[in-house]
Design a protein around this motif. Structure first.
Motif, PDB file in Angstrom:
ATOM      1  N   LEU A   1      -7.611  11.733   2.132  1.00  0.00           N
ATOM      2  CA  LEU A   1      -6.560  10.718   2.202  1.00  0.00           C
ATOM      3  C   LEU A   1      -7.014   9.375   1.641  1.00  0.00           C
ATOM      4  O   LEU A   1      -6.291   8.724   0.895  1.00  0.00           O
ATOM      5  N   TYR A   2      -8.200   8.930   2.023  1.00  0.00           N
ATOM      6  CA  TYR A   2      -8.725   7.657   1.521  1.00  0.00           C
ATOM      7  C   TYR A   2     -10.249   7.696   1.597  1.00  0.00           C
ATOM      8  O   TYR A   2     -10.826   8.444   2.394  1.00  0.00           O
ATOM      9  N   PRO A   3     -10.929   6.909   0.796  1.00  0.00           N
ATOM     10  CA  PRO A   3     -12.398   6.951   0.750  1.00  0.00           C
ATOM     11  C   PRO A   3     -13.023   6.609   2.099  1.00  0.00           C
ATOM     12  O   PRO A   3     -12.589   5.698   2.796  1.00  0.00           O
ATOM     13  N   GLY A   4     -14.041   7.371   2.479  1.00  0.00           N
ATOM     14  CA  GLY A   4     -14.790   7.087   3.692  1.00  0.00           C
ATOM     15  C   GLY A   4     -14.275   7.749   4.939  1.00  0.00           C
ATOM     16  O   GLY A   4     -14.907   7.652   6.001  1.00  0.00           O
TER      17      GLY A   4
ATOM     18  N   TYR B   1      -7.011   1.525  -2.084  1.00  0.00           N
ATOM     19  CA  TYR B   1      -6.146   0.362  -1.915  1.00  0.00           C
ATOM     20  C   TYR B   1      -5.629   0.298  -0.473  1.00  0.00           C
ATOM     21  O   TYR B   1      -5.400   1.331   0.161  1.00  0.00           O
ATOM     22  N   ASP B   2      -5.426  -0.907   0.017  1.00  0.00           N
ATOM     23  CA  ASP B   2      -4.943  -1.096   1.384  1.00  0.00           C
ATOM     24  C   ASP B   2      -3.787  -2.098   1.363  1.00  0.00           C
ATOM     25  O   ASP B   2      -3.859  -3.125   0.675  1.00  0.00           O
TER      26      ASP B   2
ATOM     27  N   TYR C   1       8.488  -2.305   2.635  1.00  0.00           N
ATOM     28  CA  TYR C   1       8.280  -1.775   3.992  1.00  0.00           C
ATOM     29  C   TYR C   1       7.920  -0.282   3.954  1.00  0.00           C
ATOM     30  O   TYR C   1       7.120   0.190   4.767  1.00  0.00           O
ATOM     31  N   ILE C   2       8.505   0.462   3.031  1.00  0.00           N
ATOM     32  CA  ILE C   2       8.161   1.881   2.896  1.00  0.00           C
ATOM     33  C   ILE C   2       6.695   2.029   2.529  1.00  0.00           C
ATOM     34  O   ILE C   2       5.975   2.878   3.084  1.00  0.00           O
ATOM     35  N   ILE C   3       6.218   1.204   1.595  1.00  0.00           N
ATOM     36  CA  ILE C   3       4.800   1.231   1.231  1.00  0.00           C
ATOM     37  C   ILE C   3       3.928   0.866   2.429  1.00  0.00           C
ATOM     38  O   ILE C   3       2.933   1.553   2.735  1.00  0.00           O
ATOM     39  N   TYR C   4       4.306  -0.193   3.127  1.00  0.00           N
ATOM     40  CA  TYR C   4       3.517  -0.674   4.263  1.00  0.00           C
ATOM     41  C   TYR C   4       3.459   0.366   5.385  1.00  0.00           C
ATOM     42  O   TYR C   4       2.381   0.658   5.924  1.00  0.00           O
TER      43      TYR C   4
END
Length: 237
Positions: free
Chosen positions: A14-17, A145-146, A192-195
């Motif tokens: 899903l995301y690094p780490g 990205y966050d 908001y969908i992205i967040y």
């Protein structure tokens, strides 16, 4: 447990780490939330279709201002016990269903008094936007990205939009104002969908599947209504 078949490494990162076991459980949580979300959307489509195509229902719901006020208040009424019992199955699902039906009735009323072609265009645009933003957020999360920084800015923007809505209700400015409101709201709820999708991937606890589903459902629904306002304003209705 990961149910996609295969070992831990078979689950896309899903995301690094993220630890491999956490990655598996997070994917299971995401699937659960999207199943609930899809059920809410389908329920909204069915209820709205009944209101749109069975005219006595729309006429009864709009026969009195008091009924409209009650329909606007009911979703908030169900949110209170939903917040308190969100971990108590199956009561949480029942409350979620009642919350969804109440909102769906309001959506149905809006669609019933809007030209069918405009509703169809709004549905297509909403579906395409949601799919694109969801895929983008998963892609961005995988690359590190966050989007958590968007939270405070979106809250302020939402308050400004609500104020703009009240001004529009008190002092209608015509199709131009409706177009501006629809455009601003569409942009806001796209972010908001992205967040909220980023929160789904990284930050929601596993027992918050109800709230994750509610947040995304409201984002999508508000995006649809915003696009509907935008199209109606452009066409001067």
């Amino acid at each position: 447990m990961w149910k996609g078949g295969g070992d831990l490494e078979s689950a896309p990162v899903l995301y690094p780490g993220i630890p491999s076991d956490e990655n598996v459980y997070r994917w299971a949580f995401i699937r659960k939330v999207y199943c609930l979300l899809l059920t809410q959307i389908l329920l909204t489509v069915v209820v709205s279709a009944v209101v749109v195509f069975y005219h006595p229902v729309a006429a009864a719901l709009t026969s009195s201002p008091a009924i409209l006020i009650v329909l606007c208040i009911l979703p908030f009424v169900f949110l209170c016990p939903l917040f308190y019992y969100h971990q108590q199955h199956p009561l949480n699902l029942l409350l979620l269903g009642l919350f969804t039906v109440c909102i769906s009735l309001t959506v149905g009323i809006v669609c019933a008094y809007t030209e069918g072609r405009i509703v169809l265009e709004a549905l297509i645009l909403t579906a395409g936007t949601v799919l694109g933003l969801t895929l983008y957020t998963f892609w961005a999360a995988k690359r590190g990205y966050d989007f958590n920084f968007l939270g405070p800015m979106l809250s302020v923007a939402l308050m400004v939009l609500i104020l703009f809505c009240f001004i529009q209700l008190l002092f209608p400015l015509g199709p131009l104002s409706l177009t501006i409101y629809g455009a601003l709201a569409a942009i806001l709820f796209s972010f908001y969908i992205i967040y909220d999708t980023d929160n789904l991937i990284k930050r929601y606890d596993y027992d918050q599947y109800i709230w994750a589903s509610v947040a995304l459902y409201l984002d999508i629904l508000n995006l649809f209504l915003a696009i509907l306002d935008l199209l109606r304003g452009i066409q001067g209705r």
